[in-house]
Design a protein around this motif. Structure first.
Motif, mmCIF file in Angstrom:
data_model
loop_
_atom_site.group_PDB
_atom_site.id
_atom_site.type_symbol
_atom_site.label_atom_id
_atom_site.label_comp_id
_atom_site.label_asym_id
_atom_site.label_seq_id
_atom_site.Cartn_x
_atom_site.Cartn_y
_atom_site.Cartn_z
ATOM 1 N N VAL A 1 18.176 73.098 -12.331
ATOM 2 C CA VAL A 1 18.884 73.317 -11.071
ATOM 3 C C VAL A 1 18.316 72.418 -9.976
ATOM 4 O O VAL A 1 17.131 72.489 -9.640
ATOM 5 C CB VAL A 1 18.794 74.784 -10.622
ATOM 6 N N ALA A 2 19.170 71.541 -9.442
ATOM 7 C CA ALA A 2 18.804 70.703 -8.301
ATOM 8 C C ALA A 2 19.355 71.385 -7.046
ATOM 9 O O ALA A 2 20.565 71.556 -6.898
ATOM 10 C CB ALA A 2 19.382 69.302 -8.458
ATOM 11 N N TYR A 3 18.450 71.778 -6.154
ATOM 12 C CA TYR A 3 18.835 72.576 -4.983
ATOM 13 C C TYR A 3 19.059 71.709 -3.750
ATOM 14 O O TYR A 3 18.400 70.693 -3.553
ATOM 15 C CB TYR A 3 17.724 73.568 -4.625
ATOM 16 N N THR A 4 19.930 72.187 -2.913
ATOM 17 C CA THR A 4 20.090 71.631 -1.575
ATOM 18 C C THR A 4 19.458 72.588 -0.552
ATOM 19 O O THR A 4 19.138 73.750 -0.859
ATOM 20 C CB THR A 4 21.581 71.398 -1.268
ATOM 21 N N LEU A 5 19.264 72.097 0.652
ATOM 22 C CA LEU A 5 18.827 72.880 1.814
ATOM 23 C C LEU A 5 17.523 73.662 1.600
ATOM 24 O O LEU A 5 17.407 74.819 2.004
ATOM 25 C CB LEU A 5 19.940 73.836 2.259
ATOM 26 N N GLU A 6 16.546 73.013 0.980
ATOM 27 C CA GLU A 6 15.209 73.626 0.920
ATOM 28 C C GLU A 6 14.458 73.405 2.220
ATOM 29 O O GLU A 6 13.630 74.215 2.637
ATOM 30 C CB GLU A 6 14.421 73.020 -0.251
ATOM 31 N N GLU A 7 14.727 72.273 2.865
ATOM 32 C CA GLU A 7 13.955 71.853 4.032
ATOM 33 C C GLU A 7 14.405 72.555 5.325
ATOM 34 O O GLU A 7 15.486 73.141 5.375
ATOM 35 C CB GLU A 7 14.090 70.337 4.207
ATOM 36 N N PRO A 8 13.573 72.501 6.376
ATOM 37 C CA PRO A 8 13.979 73.025 7.676
ATOM 38 C C PRO A 8 15.275 72.354 8.133
ATOM 39 O O PRO A 8 15.506 71.181 7.828
ATOM 40 C CB PRO A 8 12.804 72.629 8.589
ATOM 41 N N PRO A 9 16.138 73.088 8.839
ATOM 42 C CA PRO A 9 15.904 74.407 9.440
ATOM 43 C C PRO A 9 16.273 75.589 8.540
ATOM 44 O O PRO A 9 16.355 76.725 9.030
ATOM 45 C CB PRO A 9 16.835 74.379 10.656
ATOM 46 N N GLY B 1 19.397 76.584 -1.085
ATOM 47 C CA GLY B 1 20.093 76.527 -2.370
ATOM 48 C C GLY B 1 19.436 77.402 -3.416
ATOM 49 O O GLY B 1 20.118 78.021 -4.246
ATOM 50 N N SER B 2 18.124 77.491 -3.389
ATOM 51 C CA SER B 2 17.424 78.317 -4.377
ATOM 52 C C SER B 2 17.653 79.805 -4.132
ATOM 53 O O SER B 2 17.696 80.593 -5.085
ATOM 54 C CB SER B 2 15.924 78.007 -4.370
ATOM 55 N N TYR B 3 17.832 80.201 -2.875
ATOM 56 C CA TYR B 3 18.183 81.601 -2.606
ATOM 57 C C TYR B 3 19.555 81.907 -3.189
ATOM 58 O O TYR B 3 19.762 82.949 -3.831
ATOM 59 C CB TYR B 3 18.180 81.910 -1.109
ATOM 60 N N VAL B 4 20.495 80.999 -2.963
ATOM 61 C CA VAL B 4 21.855 81.191 -3.487
ATOM 62 C C VAL B 4 21.826 81.335 -5.002
ATOM 63 O O VAL B 4 22.480 82.217 -5.572
ATOM 64 C CB VAL B 4 22.764 80.010 -3.061
#
Length: 311
Positions: free
Chosen positions: A145-153, A161-164
């Motif tokens: 799984v390649a996640y988006t939106l790990e970084e701030p904010p 993405g990992s929460y989703v």
């Protein structure tokens, strides 16, 4: 004298074999392919941060195109944030098995930078592991799984993405053996004083040379974390340290494994310790030129052997 000569010759031969074997041991991974992956991920016209959705999509499309070559199934997992669509990329192998291992890495960056170590290095590891493991008969389904939106904010929010993804697994009661987070695996140094720690006493145990990879765990990593730690250390491809601590220690939960812990899935982070070592962290100096490709290859090979031998 003749006996001494033969002994010396044998010792020399063993030394030469050991040196050659150390070099040859990385042939399992493909250096050229890794370098191409790094270029494709880092060289977008604009940085792949949350504000540049076109760049994020370009990288997501590349990741998908590479996973398609190795995986049985590849999909986007799209979701909406502030009216815009972001997406995880998921490739799966061993789909006949019910229980899964999740191997994850985020592909977005913080601000305007290449983000070569943080975290193109982790995504490259993800892609190379998919290629290697797709050739094996495994006991578990593996989702890359390649996640988006790990970084701030968005860090520590439900927009990660990992929460989703973790929430999807939890909501659908999908059995998970464990999660492996690849977070910054490309930067190393042989200089004394190049490695720092959140606790000063750790320098006595681990040393101050940034030449190792780390398995980071918490009490939520469980038996899975211990197994990953032991198998990583048994392979002897690259020096490996381990740290198990509370999330109160800065850095222990600073990546996507955090969200799997929050849903009570066992997880570990494989990392070079990020800002405790790499002073280019979250700056424009985090470039491909600062990475040690052979050390990266060693980490990838060691992970491959570890996952291959999971019970």
């Amino acid at each position: 004298m003749k006996k001494i000569f033969h002994i010396c010759l044998l010792v020399f031969s063993i030394c030469v074999y050991s040196q050659n074997n150390s070099i040859d041991s990385l042939e399992l991974t493909n250096k050229t392919r890794i370098e191409v992956d790094l270029l494709k991920i880092t060289q977008t016209p604009k940085s792949r941060n949350y504000q540049n959705i076109k760049s994020l999509n370009t990288v997501a499309d590349y990741i998908k195109s590479e996973l398609i070559k190795a995986c049985d199934s590849v999909i986007f997992q799209p979701y909406k944030v502030n009216g815009a669509i972001y997406k995880n990329v998921i490739g799966s192998i061993g789909m006949e098995h019910k229980k899964r291992i999740i191997i994850g890495a985020h592909y977005d960056v913080c601000g305007n930078q290449q983000g070569a170590d943080d975290n193109a290095s982790g995504v490259v590891g993800l892609l190379e592991l998919a290629r290697l493991l797709s050739k094996e008969q495994l006991k578990y389904r593996i989702d890359f799984v390649a996640y988006t939106l790990e970084e701030p904010p968005f860090f520590r929010t439900k927009q990660m993405g990992s929460y989703v993804h973790a929430n999807y697994l939890h909501t659908n009661n999908i059995p998970v053996k464990g999660m492996i987070c690849l977070e910054m695996i490309g930067y190393y140094s042989q200089k004394k004083g190049s490695q720092n720690y959140p606790i000063q006493e750790m320098a006595i145990e681990y040393g101050t040379i940034a030449d190792f990879i780390t398995v980071v765990q918490s009490e939520k990593s469980g038996a899975f974390g211990k197994q990953i730690e032991l198998l990583m250390k048994q392979q002897h491809v690259i020096k490996t340290n381990s740290f198990k601590g509370s999330s109160l220690v800065a850095g222990v939960d600073y990546s996507d494994h955090l969200n799997y812990w929050n849903f009570d899935y066992p997880a570990v982070m494989i990392t070079n310790t990020a800002f405790y070592r790499n002073k280019n962290y979250h700056t424009k100096d985090d470039t491909i030129e600062t990475l040690d490709i052979d050390k990266m290859r060693a980490v990838i090979k060691q992970l491959y052997l570890t996952i291959k031998n999971l019970k």
